[in-house]
Design a protein around this motif. Structure first.
Motif, PDB file in Angstrom:
ATOM      1  N   GLU A  48       0.841  -1.184   0.000  1.00 55.95           N
ATOM      2  CA  GLU A  48       0.000   0.000   0.000  1.00 55.95           C
ATOM      3  C   GLU A  48       0.887   1.249   0.000  1.00 55.95           C
ATOM      4  O   GLU A  48       1.845   1.318   0.766  1.00 55.95           O
ATOM      5  N   ILE A  49       0.565   2.197  -0.853  1.00 54.43           N
ATOM      6  CA  ILE A  49       1.282   3.467  -0.908  1.00 54.43           C
ATOM      7  C   ILE A  49       0.289   4.540  -0.468  1.00 54.43           C
ATOM      8  O   ILE A  49      -0.660   4.851  -1.189  1.00 54.43           O
ATOM      9  N   ARG A  50       0.488   5.075   0.719  1.00 49.22           N
ATOM     10  CA  ARG A  50      -0.402   6.109   1.254  1.00 49.22           C
ATOM     11  C   ARG A  50       0.077   7.471   0.776  1.00 49.22           C
ATOM     12  O   ARG A  50       1.240   7.827   0.970  1.00 49.22           O
ATOM     13  N   CYS A  51      -0.816   8.230   0.176  1.00 51.70           N
ATOM     14  CA  CYS A  51      -0.455   9.500  -0.447  1.00 51.70           C
ATOM     15  C   CYS A  51      -1.272  10.652   0.122  1.00 51.70           C
ATOM     16  O   CYS A  51      -2.434  10.487   0.486  1.00 51.70           O
ATOM     17  N   GLN A  52      -0.637  11.821   0.154  1.00 53.24           N
ATOM     18  CA  GLN A  52      -1.300  13.047   0.608  1.00 53.24           C
ATOM     19  C   GLN A  52      -0.941  14.171  -0.355  1.00 53.24           C
ATOM     20  O   GLN A  52       0.232  14.467  -0.564  1.00 53.24           O
ATOM     21  N   LEU A  53      -1.949  14.781  -0.954  1.00 53.62           N
ATOM     22  CA  LEU A  53      -1.760  15.927  -1.842  1.00 53.62           C
ATOM     23  C   LEU A  53      -1.628  17.170  -0.976  1.00 53.62           C
ATOM     24  O   LEU A  53      -2.495  17.445  -0.137  1.00 53.62           O
ATOM     25  N   THR A  85      -8.532  20.654 -10.780  1.00 50.98           N
ATOM     26  CA  THR A  85      -8.665  19.204 -10.649  1.00 50.98           C
ATOM     27  C   THR A  85      -7.276  18.573 -10.718  1.00 50.98           C
ATOM     28  O   THR A  85      -6.344  19.163 -11.270  1.00 50.98           O
ATOM     29  N   TYR A  86      -7.148  17.376 -10.178  1.00 54.71           N
ATOM     30  CA  TYR A  86      -5.874  16.663 -10.156  1.00 54.71           C
ATOM     31  C   TYR A  86      -6.077  15.271 -10.736  1.00 54.71           C
ATOM     32  O   TYR A  86      -7.095  14.634 -10.490  1.00 54.71           O
ATOM     33  N   GLU A  87      -5.064  14.831 -11.494  1.00 54.43           N
ATOM     34  CA  GLU A  87      -5.133  13.526 -12.135  1.00 54.43           C
ATOM     35  C   GLU A  87      -3.840  12.758 -11.887  1.00 54.43           C
ATOM     36  O   GLU A  87      -2.814  13.346 -11.550  1.00 54.43           O
ATOM     37  N   GLY A 127      -9.316  12.346  -4.057  1.00 50.73           N
ATOM     38  CA  GLY A 127      -9.310  13.336  -2.985  1.00 50.73           C
ATOM     39  C   GLY A 127      -7.881  13.730  -2.667  1.00 50.73           C
ATOM     40  O   GLY A 127      -6.949  13.363  -3.370  1.00 50.73           O
ATOM     41  N   GLU A 128      -7.717  14.466  -1.584  1.00 44.58           N
ATOM     42  CA  GLU A 128      -6.374  14.906  -1.200  1.00 44.58           C
ATOM     43  C   GLU A 128      -5.612  13.825  -0.445  1.00 44.58           C
ATOM     44  O   GLU A 128      -4.400  13.832  -0.395  1.00 44.58           O
ATOM     45  N   THR A 129      -6.319  12.886   0.156  1.00 45.94           N
ATOM     46  CA  THR A 129      -5.717  11.739   0.816  1.00 45.94           C
ATOM     47  C   THR A 129      -6.221  10.501   0.092  1.00 45.94           C
ATOM     48  O   THR A 129      -7.430  10.325  -0.049  1.00 45.94           O
ATOM     49  N   PHE A 130      -5.303   9.675  -0.379  1.00 48.08           N
ATOM     50  CA  PHE A 130      -5.693   8.496  -1.139  1.00 48.08           C
ATOM     51  C   PHE A 130      -4.623   7.423  -1.003  1.00 48.08           C
ATOM     52  O   PHE A 130      -3.523   7.685  -0.536  1.00 48.08           O
ATOM     53  N   ARG A 131      -4.987   6.205  -1.416  1.00 44.84           N
ATOM     54  CA  ARG A 131      -4.066   5.071  -1.324  1.00 44.84           C
ATOM     55  C   ARG A 131      -3.956   4.385  -2.670  1.00 44.84           C
ATOM     56  O   ARG A 131      -4.943   4.249  -3.387  1.00 44.84           O
ATOM     57  N   PHE A 167       1.552  13.076 -11.212  1.00 40.07           N
ATOM     58  CA  PHE A 167       0.367  13.794 -10.766  1.00 40.07           C
ATOM     59  C   PHE A 167       0.353  15.125 -11.501  1.00 40.07           C
ATOM     60  O   PHE A 167       1.377  15.802 -11.566  1.00 40.07           O
ATOM     61  N   GLN A 168      -0.800  15.500 -12.028  1.00 42.19           N
ATOM     62  CA  GLN A 168      -0.872  16.786 -12.707  1.00 42.19           C
ATOM     63  C   GLN A 168      -2.187  17.464 -12.378  1.00 42.19           C
ATOM     64  O   GLN A 168      -3.197  16.809 -12.134  1.00 42.19           O
ATOM     65  N   ASP A 169      -2.118  18.811 -12.349  1.00 46.84           N
ATOM     66  CA  ASP A 169      -3.341  19.562 -12.109  1.00 46.84           C
ATOM     67  C   ASP A 169      -3.920  20.031 -13.437  1.00 46.84           C
ATOM     68  O   ASP A 169      -3.336  19.805 -14.497  1.00 46.84           O
TER      69      ASP A 169
END
Length: 149
Positions: free
Chosen positions: A56-61, A71-73, A103-107, A124-126
């Motif tokens: 699992e890779i826990r991510c925070q924008l 928007t973010y992709e 969302g801003e927090t995702f896995r 990641f791009q906006d």
């Protein structure tokens, strides 16, 4: 009568000054910042994986500012090894295809499908084209002791 003329002249002067101030405030060159820098932070991930193992890779924008319609992709590419990358909702990401961030927090969940060294580049791009890249590298965990226990 004299006092009425003085008051009239003072009020006329105030109206003229107010009109000049309002006209100078009407500037069409209003600069509204829409694109803000951002980063994506992750928790540490293992460096060794067995074939078929999922991590699992826990991510925070993290955004430096907010502009509501932004928007973010996410997209990824795997230059070394083979494996699959999924969002926490089960969406399997295909290499080089863009997917909206949930969302801003995702896995993210990466599953190894190779005994070779594996590398995934996650982009990641906006909506303004600002791009951030994270690279994850994994070696094969061929430790037989854990499998025997």
């Amino acid at each position: 009568m004299y006092m009425r003329n003085v008051i009239y002249k003072i009020l006329t002067g105030c109206y003229i000054v107010a009109a000049l101030l309002l006209m100078s405030a009407c500037n069409d060159n209003v600069d509204i910042q829409q694109s803000y820098p951002f980063t994506v932070e992750t928790m540490p991930v293992p460096k060794k994986l067995k074939i078929g193992e999922t991590i699992e890779i826990r991510c925070q924008l993290k955004r430096d500012g907010r502009y509501l319609p932004t928007t973010y992709e996410i997209r990824y590419f795997q230059p070394d090894g083979t494996g699959s990358l999924k969002m926490s909702d089960g969406t399997v990401l295909l290499p080089n295809d863009l997917y909206p961030l949930p969302g801003e927090t995702f896995r993210l969940h990466y599953t190894s499908a190779s005994t070779d060294q594996q590398t995934i580049d996650v982009y990641f791009q906006d909506s303004f084209g600002t791009l951030q890249q994270l690279t994850f590298s994994f070696n094969n965990d061929n430790n037989k002791e854990e499998e025997q226990q």
